[in-house]
Design a protein around this motif. Sequence first.
Motif, PDB file in Angstrom:
ATOM      1  N   VAL A 158       0.709  -4.613   4.569  1.00 60.67           N
ATOM      2  CA  VAL A 158      -0.372  -4.979   3.655  1.00 60.67           C
ATOM      3  C   VAL A 158       0.072  -5.999   2.624  1.00 60.67           C
ATOM      4  CG1 VAL A 158      -1.649  -2.848   4.005  1.00 60.67           C
ATOM      5  CG2 VAL A 158      -0.055  -2.995   2.115  1.00 60.67           C
ATOM      6  N   LYS A 181       0.698   6.056   4.882  1.00 61.58           N
ATOM      7  CA  LYS A 181      -0.398   5.163   4.533  1.00 61.58           C
ATOM      8  C   LYS A 181      -0.072   4.277   3.330  1.00 61.58           C
ATOM      9  CE  LYS A 181      -4.917   6.941   5.966  1.00 61.58           C
ATOM     10  NZ  LYS A 181      -5.446   5.649   6.427  1.00 61.58           N
ATOM     11  N   TYR A 209      -5.750 -16.880   2.854  1.00 59.33           N
ATOM     12  CA  TYR A 209      -6.164 -17.580   1.637  1.00 59.33           C
ATOM     13  C   TYR A 209      -4.937 -17.849   0.791  1.00 59.33           C
ATOM     14  CZ  TYR A 209      -8.062 -17.937  -3.130  1.00 59.33           C
ATOM     15  OH  TYR A 209      -8.353 -18.325  -4.403  1.00 59.33           O
TER      16      TYR A 209
ATOM     17  N   VAL B 158      -6.073  -5.429   0.046  1.00 59.86           N
ATOM     18  CA  VAL B 158      -4.947  -5.022   0.877  1.00 59.86           C
ATOM     19  C   VAL B 158      -4.795  -3.511   0.914  1.00 59.86           C
ATOM     20  CG1 VAL B 158      -3.747  -7.214   0.620  1.00 59.86           C
ATOM     21  CG2 VAL B 158      -3.215  -5.364  -0.936  1.00 59.86           C
ATOM     22  N   ASN B 159      -5.235  -2.826  -0.110  1.00 62.07           N
ATOM     23  CA  ASN B 159      -5.120  -1.378  -0.104  1.00 62.07           C
ATOM     24  C   ASN B 159      -6.012  -0.813  -1.203  1.00 62.07           C
ATOM     25  OD1 ASN B 159      -4.125   0.984   0.964  1.00 62.07           O
ATOM     26  ND2 ASN B 159      -2.259   0.998  -0.236  1.00 62.07           N
ATOM     27  N   TYR B 161      -7.389   3.212  -2.761  1.00 61.76           N
ATOM     28  CA  TYR B 161      -7.040   4.632  -2.713  1.00 61.76           C
ATOM     29  C   TYR B 161      -7.962   5.417  -3.635  1.00 61.76           C
ATOM     30  CZ  TYR B 161      -4.163   8.874  -3.289  1.00 61.76           C
ATOM     31  OH  TYR B 161      -3.700  10.159  -3.315  1.00 61.76           O
ATOM     32  N   PHE B 173      -7.022   3.429  -6.946  1.00 60.33           N
ATOM     33  CA  PHE B 173      -6.719   2.038  -7.272  1.00 60.33           C
ATOM     34  C   PHE B 173      -7.334   1.092  -6.250  1.00 60.33           C
ATOM     35  CE2 PHE B 173      -2.932   3.579  -4.904  1.00 60.33           C
ATOM     36  CZ  PHE B 173      -2.913   2.696  -3.842  1.00 60.33           C
ATOM     37  N   GLN B 175      -6.159  -2.680  -4.725  1.00 56.09           N
ATOM     38  CA  GLN B 175      -5.100  -3.691  -4.700  1.00 56.09           C
ATOM     39  C   GLN B 175      -5.612  -4.886  -3.917  1.00 56.09           C
ATOM     40  OE1 GLN B 175      -1.563  -2.357  -2.723  1.00 56.09           O
ATOM     41  NE2 GLN B 175      -0.442  -4.242  -3.111  1.00 56.09           N
ATOM     42  N   GLY B 178      -5.791 -12.044  -3.796  1.00 56.74           N
ATOM     43  CA  GLY B 178      -6.720 -13.154  -3.830  1.00 56.74           C
ATOM     44  C   GLY B 178      -6.187 -14.272  -4.695  1.00 56.74           C
ATOM     45  N   TRP B 179      -7.021 -14.676  -5.640  1.00 64.10           N
ATOM     46  CA  TRP B 179      -6.585 -15.716  -6.579  1.00 64.10           C
ATOM     47  C   TRP B 179      -5.315 -15.242  -7.260  1.00 64.10           C
ATOM     48  CZ3 TRP B 179      -9.769 -17.422 -11.454  1.00 64.10           C
ATOM     49  CH2 TRP B 179      -9.445 -18.735 -11.788  1.00 64.10           C
ATOM     50  N   LYS B 181      -2.335 -13.078  -6.400  1.00 70.34           N
ATOM     51  CA  LYS B 181      -1.816 -12.643  -5.099  1.00 70.34           C
ATOM     52  C   LYS B 181      -1.412 -11.179  -5.092  1.00 70.34           C
ATOM     53  CE  LYS B 181       0.206 -16.458  -2.453  1.00 70.34           C
ATOM     54  NZ  LYS B 181      -0.339 -16.023  -1.165  1.00 70.34           N
ATOM     55  N   ASN B 182      -1.045 -10.653  -6.235  1.00 68.61           N
ATOM     56  CA  ASN B 182      -0.539  -9.275  -6.294  1.00 68.61           C
ATOM     57  C   ASN B 182      -1.155  -8.558  -7.480  1.00 68.61           C
ATOM     58  OD1 ASN B 182       1.745  -8.947  -4.237  1.00 68.61           O
ATOM     59  ND2 ASN B 182       2.220 -10.902  -5.183  1.00 68.61           N
ATOM     60  N   SER B 226      -7.163   6.563   1.761  1.00 71.75           N
ATOM     61  CA  SER B 226      -6.591   5.260   1.518  1.00 71.75           C
ATOM     62  C   SER B 226      -6.969   4.359   2.677  1.00 71.75           C
ATOM     63  CB  SER B 226      -5.072   5.404   1.430  1.00 71.75           C
ATOM     64  OG  SER B 226      -4.467   4.210   1.051  1.00 71.75           O
ATOM     65  N   ASN B 254      -0.634   2.438 -13.776  1.00 70.57           N
ATOM     66  CA  ASN B 254      -0.765   3.492 -12.770  1.00 70.57           C
ATOM     67  C   ASN B 254      -1.936   4.409 -13.111  1.00 70.57           C
ATOM     68  OD1 ASN B 254       0.241   5.166 -14.810  1.00 70.57           O
ATOM     69  ND2 ASN B 254       2.345   5.009 -14.047  1.00 70.57           N
ATOM     70  N   MET B 255      -2.151   5.400 -12.265  1.00 72.19           N
ATOM     71  CA  MET B 255      -3.307   6.277 -12.436  1.00 72.19           C
ATOM     72  C   MET B 255      -3.138   7.173 -13.655  1.00 72.19           C
ATOM     73  SD  MET B 255      -4.185   6.979  -8.397  1.00 72.19           S
ATOM     74  CE  MET B 255      -2.568   7.550  -7.933  1.00 72.19           C
TER      75      MET B 255
END
Lengths: 730, 730
Positions: A158, A181, A209, B158-159, B161, B173, B175, B178-179, B181-182, B226, B254-255
């Motif tokens: 991912v 996962k 992208y 990408v992910n 949850y 979360f 994830q 895009g513009w 990246k992370n 997820s 984080n959560m």
Amino acid sequence: MGHTFPGATVPFGMVQLSPDTDTIPYAVNGKYNPDVYKYCAGYQYEDPTIVGFSHTHFSGTGHSDLGDILIMPTSGKLQLNPGIASNPKSGFRSAYSHENEIAKPNYYSVLLDDHQILAELTTTTRVGIHKYTFSEQDSANIILDLVSGIYNYDGKNVNTYVRVVDAFHIVGFRQTAGWAKNRTVYFAIEFSKPIKSYGYDDFQLKKVYQGFWRKFNLKDNFPEMSASQLRAFFEFDLDASKELLLKVSLSNVNMEGALLNMVTETPNWSFDSYRKAGEALWQAELNKYEVEMLNEGDLINFYTAVYHTCLGPTVYQDVSGSYRGLDFADHRNPDQQINYTTFSLWDTYRALHPLFNLVQRKRNADMVLSMMAHQEQSAHRMLPVWSHYANENWCMIGYHSVSVIADAYNKGLEGIDYNKALDACVQTARTRYFDGIGSYMDLGYVAEDQSSSSVSKTLEYAYDDWCIAQLALGLKRMDIYEEFSKRSSAYKNVFDPKSGFMRARLKSGSFIEKFDPLETHQAGYIEGNAWNYSLYVPHQVDSMIALMGGKKRFATHLDSLFTMQLADKYFEHTEDITREGIMGSYVHGNEPSHHVIYLFDWVGRPDLTQKYIRQVLRTKYLPKIDGLSGNDDCGQMSAWYIFTSLGFYPVCPGSDDYIIGAPLVRSAKIHLENGADITIEVKDQSEKNLFVKAVYLNGKRMKDFRLNYQHLKDGAHLRFEMSAKPSVTF
Amino acid sequence: MGHTFPGATVPFGMVQLSPDTDTIPYAVNGKYNPDVYKYCAGYQYEDPTIVGFSHTHFSGTGHSDLGDILIMPTSGKLQLNPGIASNPKSGFRSAYSHENEIAKPNYYSVLLDDHQILAELTTTTRVGIHKYTFSEQDSANIILDLVSGIYNYDGKNVNTYVRVVDAFHIVGFRQTAGWAKNRTVYFAIEFSKPIKSYGYDDFQLKKVYQGFWRKFNLKDNFPEMSASQLRAFFEFDLDASKELLLKVSLSNVNMEGALLNMVTETPNWSFDSYRKAGEALWQAELNKYEVEMLNEGDLINFYTAVYHTCLGPTVYQDVSGSYRGLDFADHRNPDQQINYTTFSLWDTYRALHPLFNLVQRKRNADMVLSMMAHQEQSAHRMLPVWSHYANENWCMIGYHSVSVIADAYNKGLEGIDYNKALDACVQTARTRYFDGIGSYMDLGYVAEDQSSSSVSKTLEYAYDDWCIAQLALGLKRMDIYEEFSKRSSAYKNVFDPKSGFMRARLKSGSFIEKFDPLETHQAGYIEGNAWNYSLYVPHQVDSMIALMGGKKRFATHLDSLFTMQLADKYFEHTEDITREGIMGSYVHGNEPSHHVIYLFDWVGRPDLTQKYIRQVLRTKYLPKIDGLSGNDDCGQMSAWYIFTSLGFYPVCPGSDDYIIGAPLVRSAKIHLENGADITIEVKDQSEKNLFVKAVYLNGKRMKDFRLNYQHLKDGAHLRFEMSAKPSVTF
């Protein structure tokens, strides 16, 4: 098909650095690719090429993941794709020869023919050290492949990331959504020479992208990149030594953690000192057993088995004590406590954890604490079923963590809050939505029309519930004891007196009609058939025997398991065992049968136990490349070998009994952590003398086939007297 | 096309909770979809439906991201897809009417016609509070859509949850790659009523590898899931109030952080108290300016502009002080220091940060520290170019952080290690691989054949370098001062005396041949043409005027910019401005011209500055739905309005001068953080009296068109005398 790997690691190491001989995808166009099964551990001996060296591997699993952070050194023209096995020159992979391959504890080396590079690998717990000796001084390349992985498929990666920190250091991560996962492996790499130039496979990057990163030349020393499919290359000028070394450290917390792991464990470039330190750790593990065997092959088998029992569960914690939990939060263990991962519990509760209770008590206590932490962090508040890298992957059945906990309790492991552990067991066993537990709680058995593999589940739940009851009894929590004692008889509810087998029932109460006790692929069972699974009542063997017609009838029945001629049709489409793993219909290559040979003891036929033990030890474990008759299953197959060759086996983990079999050793000393020894002396051991005439515990002749842990824990002397003549007593 | 959003937020809030009226993808089949541009802020007034309410939005950008954690309440039959705008009943989206819509500071409400639900939204800094009043007591559903987002495309998620913690709480979360990246946005949600049942859109889940999770029923209260594309639903029974409230808190760490943000900021269910507390924060921001205007429309415009200048940069830090940095590590700020994100610096260095240096000094100091932290954490060791959510997205050109830092220094912001800041500026400006800097350093200009948009880059780098030089001069670091002073003249190297414009050059030194000073889409420029960009030498205006033929010729030339008839062909394919944003060839709807009107002051024609100011203020900002003549660009368009309507503007940020224009206010008081006021008195202000006859500073008539920050910082009294008659002096 043992699915073991030949690479370098220290005992229970986080880094298990090993060559991957191919990168077969798990699925092609959304369809399962059966070829992938061979690559559970990344390595197949017959493969002609090596794709690279990755840092994480399971030992002996039958489903897979990992293979993270693949490194491949190359020379000559830079190639950024792996190429194909039939034409290694088409990519960065290389042909190699087994003649130029060495695999030893904490050391692996191979000559990469296509690149003329001698690759040597060693490790510390959290760092892989690579030593590459090139044949030419220039054109040395390192491929860092974050795409590659075991059981990969489209969409599994991912996110991956690489950052060049300075001329000697890079950091990054690989995040996957596969069997686990939500798994991210962070890494840091140090090179022994400065990077001359570097870049990324922009073919992969252009497929997604790119935003405004497109303004950069990604092949020309651009210091960071992120993509779901990312390969990077690094070019070096060497000195006259032609050597390039790498340290690759892992962390499951973050990149800082990986760097700290590296500087702590590998402060210098002394490859040999790391290799020797790891060898010493292995020597210490092997030295726990001092055995004499009948021949060299047995000796190889025995210590190979010991080796395989020290490859998992693995350390899952940075040197700082931190690890990322199932709740995605970072947890920090107190000093001296280690968090472990990779719990293949359907396999390992049987003999591996009981073995640990003899020779790895501190580690096993930490493993129990790791399982309890898993339960606290889990959304399900369940103990692990099959867990790796802070992920529950839900593979196989049962809630056998409870067996490991009960075994730990009955064998006195310290440092565990057993009342809290019991709460975790109970919470787990009452999770109605998990695998038919609701049905099981309502009906007293899992109904096949409510949850598949219902017989296997019912039988294993009943055993697990007995473990919970034992723990509750010890803790004097009698309401729980009674609830779970009752549940532990559930096996009776799936016994079909008409067929004499455990058989799937429907919610209505009736048994399902279609039934062939030898058919593995029928409703009711998982990785076993009615014949095998019907013998699974390890906690109440006498009661099971009574159900099945009494001792005499049972003895005949059981013997027929080993002697019948199994038709080929029953063997087709079964991936977890080999043809060689079968004796009659007894399948040693998979776990449901691992206690079965010992059941003859209960019906007065220890001679048959003894006879079949010797057959299995000598035919299902061979001192050769394909010597295992099935997946080693994270050490369970090997733990069976160790116990059985020593002369006893934990048929019912959670109790403190072992069942006497017949030793293969000529003598053995097992050094316990408390300084005491279990000494095993075998009189008249030989190829022919495979039967036990008498057993003496501390000089006193044993009258029962049960050997109690209490008699072993502070040291013991066991003396077996062997004979060529079968005997129904000993 | 202002790309603003109508939702609820507090000033500079992390949560900006607003309706999204559609979810147009960024690309379809890999091809850019131009319709997406309308949805930079998620909302378009003409759209007939609302898809849901998401928690993060940019205000006024021209490229986009965010739209995280979309919540939609529904009634009746559960629908798990958004449906289409032309048939809202096909999914969970709803028709709505503007008659039933209210948008106020920290409050948004709308009636969702299809579900007959009154939705009300308010926020605290890190928590969105939703109040849904249903028309029926049962069948209340909440859709949690983690798929939805702004500028989404296949593979961007990408992910995601979701974990159900208990009957009242969920965490999770989203994830994205895009513009940014992370980027991972963690959330926690609390419901005011217990969840009755819940599940996931398993259609989406079935498209991916599920491993052994397939054994569960994902629609039946399974506590975690997820997937890259995940939607969840939650069903509730209501009480007689028919109300369901949600708190949705965010964290970038984080959560746990999201949960802590929630319990800290929103300990109870008092929707009204959160709404009022946020209103009070807004009132405090608006109260910093006390203005009288000529009419209601101007007043609306003015305070709308103030509102828009308080929507970014936004808080990017948990209540604990922690935030996730560009290095993927968690950093913790000391008490009283806030980390900010969303730095659209090509826009905001011009007037927004200079405005902050008057009215948001503490915040702006924290923003500078946030930019410096970015630099330290960056793989590139560069200050932000366009940064959001601890990601550099590399949008647009220049390294205008240095302008913000120089402006902070020259305006005396405290708490910043300016020597360290200078080092960061120098490191940034010497990054050879970034956008032609290598070419610029070697040749004295960016060569178009080495890096595109070379004229725009050369001009902006020259200005930025002047800022660095000024900072170095102040710190007495003379080697740096000299290096960057020299670089700051680079604009001369792209001036083409033959055409009289700044023109792209090749590495060979020659100007490129094809040239049309009005063509925006030609080599050399970005979001502007030669006409506009040639006026960009804010730090050495006199020198630029001399280059371009002297004052008289320049005055005529500049005036023609506003009076020429621009052919339609020049306006096609330009997404960042509207037709209405143009006067002649002057483009107010985009940033490169924002200083241009003030240049008449340098050539003795302040009357033209004054004339065009009034035209722009009155025609390019209108008190109606589509009132902005271009993207608000994170507050830059609005900051221009505020400065200009007060009578002065920072033509050269990094200097401490403002340039006198002509006020639109009738009077104004600006309350500074040090307790002092800048009072602006405008004599004879009227529709006709748009020219400035004289300006008095603290009672003394000004002879120069430059107003210095030193004269304002401890309070000042500015008196403008207006007239209907243009005058070339004041």
